[in-house]
Design an enzyme around this catalytic site. Structure first.
Site, mmCIF file in Angstrom:
data_model
loop_
_atom_site.group_PDB
_atom_site.id
_atom_site.type_symbol
_atom_site.label_atom_id
_atom_site.label_comp_id
_atom_site.label_asym_id
_atom_site.label_seq_id
_atom_site.Cartn_x
_atom_site.Cartn_y
_atom_site.Cartn_z
ATOM 1 N N LYS A 260 1.586 3.871 -4.933
ATOM 2 C CA LYS A 260 2.605 4.158 -3.915
ATOM 3 C C LYS A 260 3.043 5.626 -3.903
ATOM 4 O O LYS A 260 3.351 6.168 -2.847
ATOM 5 C CB LYS A 260 3.831 3.269 -4.139
ATOM 6 N N ASP B 44 9.595 -1.034 2.386
ATOM 7 C CA ASP B 44 10.441 -1.764 1.424
ATOM 8 C C ASP B 44 11.913 -1.638 1.804
ATOM 9 O O ASP B 44 12.660 -2.619 1.766
ATOM 10 C CB ASP B 44 10.233 -1.237 -0.008
#
Ligand code: NAP
Length: 281
Positions: free
Chosen positions: A78, A114
């Site tokens: 990520k 997210d």
């Protein structure tokens, strides 16, 4: 999600459009199940697979070589993928992590869903503006949560095992932090666990004693496997309202589908598929 700096429009997926989730390990990911169920329900003729990569360079190469329309990116890529992309959404850049890549004619843009997934789910539970949240943990998920909460008009207090990381995260976003030992004296509307403590298979572990967690009127765990973690069970027994990370997981996947296709995803079907799979385990 509002994209202030990036204005390209999503394209609707066409025949056998290909997507994948990249991670290492990746076999445990529930994204293929959830996104696959969503595409089937939406009538989108697309394939979504799981690919284990060695590093972020390989992730980028594979997206390009296989002509993937989009990708999910999970641990441990990520952060390392960020400098390899052609463009990065401002929110993802602020967080320093990307979990979604959109391929628009060979130009790869990174997003972080997210935060929006977390806020979308949280907003179904309580009114966010003006509320105070204690964030347990200072890793990638905590960073996305703090960024999204502050943007939504809430206050955040970061508490982490390694105090220097709590201080650094709070310093980046201009919010409070506190030492782990101070949790018992903090006042907040909601506690959010962003540590992996209590996640399958170590289900008998909890980051906080229930009596301590139950001091907060609401407790949310970002973990969704199991759906009811030890933290949530003990907090509920101590009188708190609780929420699992499943809604956030569905929310972040839904936002990925919006970015890739421009279409509205079937949230109920996605939630149901995940619930069924977790109940099977
Ligand atoms: P990460 O970057 O590795 O951060 C983990 C955090 O947990 C760090 O702050 C770490 O503290 C803390 N921690 C780890 N072990 C600990 C222990 N034994 N005692 C106390 N603190 C401990 O991980 P992440 O990417 O933020 O993910 C964290 C969790 O969120 C995972 O369980 C993940 O599955 C979940 N998550 C859920 C969703 C969803 O959609 N529901 C989305 C994203 C993430 P130190 O700084 O002291 O090491």
């Amino acid at each position: 999600m509002k994209h202030t700096g990036i204005t390209e429009q999503p394209e609707v997926a066409s025949a056998r459009t290909r997507f994948a989730v990249f991670g290492n390990p990746v076999a445990q990911s529930l994204s293929p199940l959830m996104i696959g169920a969503a595409f089937a329900e939406m009538g989108v003729d697309a394939v979504y697979s799981a690919i284990r990569a060695v590093d972020a360079v390989e992730v980028i190469q594979t997206i390009r070589q296989q002509g993937l329309r989009g990708a999910s990116v999970t641990i441990p890529f990520k952060e390392t993928i960020v400098p390899l992309l052609d463009a990065v959404d401002p929110d993802a850049a602020a967080i320093g992590a990307v979990n979604t890549v959109v391929n628009r004619g060979g130009r790869l843009t990174g997003y972080n869903t997210d935060g929006p997934g977390f806020i979308a789910d949280l907003a179904e539970w309580l009114a966010i503006p003006g509320r105070t949240f204690v964030i347990l943990g200072a890793g990638g998920a905590a960073c996305a949560a703090v960024q999204a909460l502050l943007k939504a008009g809430a206050k955040a207090i970061v508490v982490n095992r390694t105090p220097a990381r709590a201080q650094a995260l709070a310093g980046r976003f201009g919010c409070r932090w506190a030492a782990w030992e101070e949790i018992g004296s903090l006042t907040a509307d909601c506690l959010i666990n962003t540590t992996p403590l209590g996640m399958f298979p170590a289900v008998d572990v909890t980051p906080l004693a229930g009596s301590l967690a139950g001091r907060f009127p609401r407790v949310m765990d970002m973990i969704y496997h199991p759906v009811q973690t030890k933290l949530l069970r003990e907090a509920a027994a101590a009188g708190a309202e609780t929420r699992s990370g499943m809604g956030m997981f569905v929310g972040q996947g839904a936002e990925q589908i919006r970015l890739w296709t421009g279409l509205e995803p079937p949230l109920a079907a996605m939630r149901e598929r995940i619930r069924e799979r977790l109940a099977e385990r």
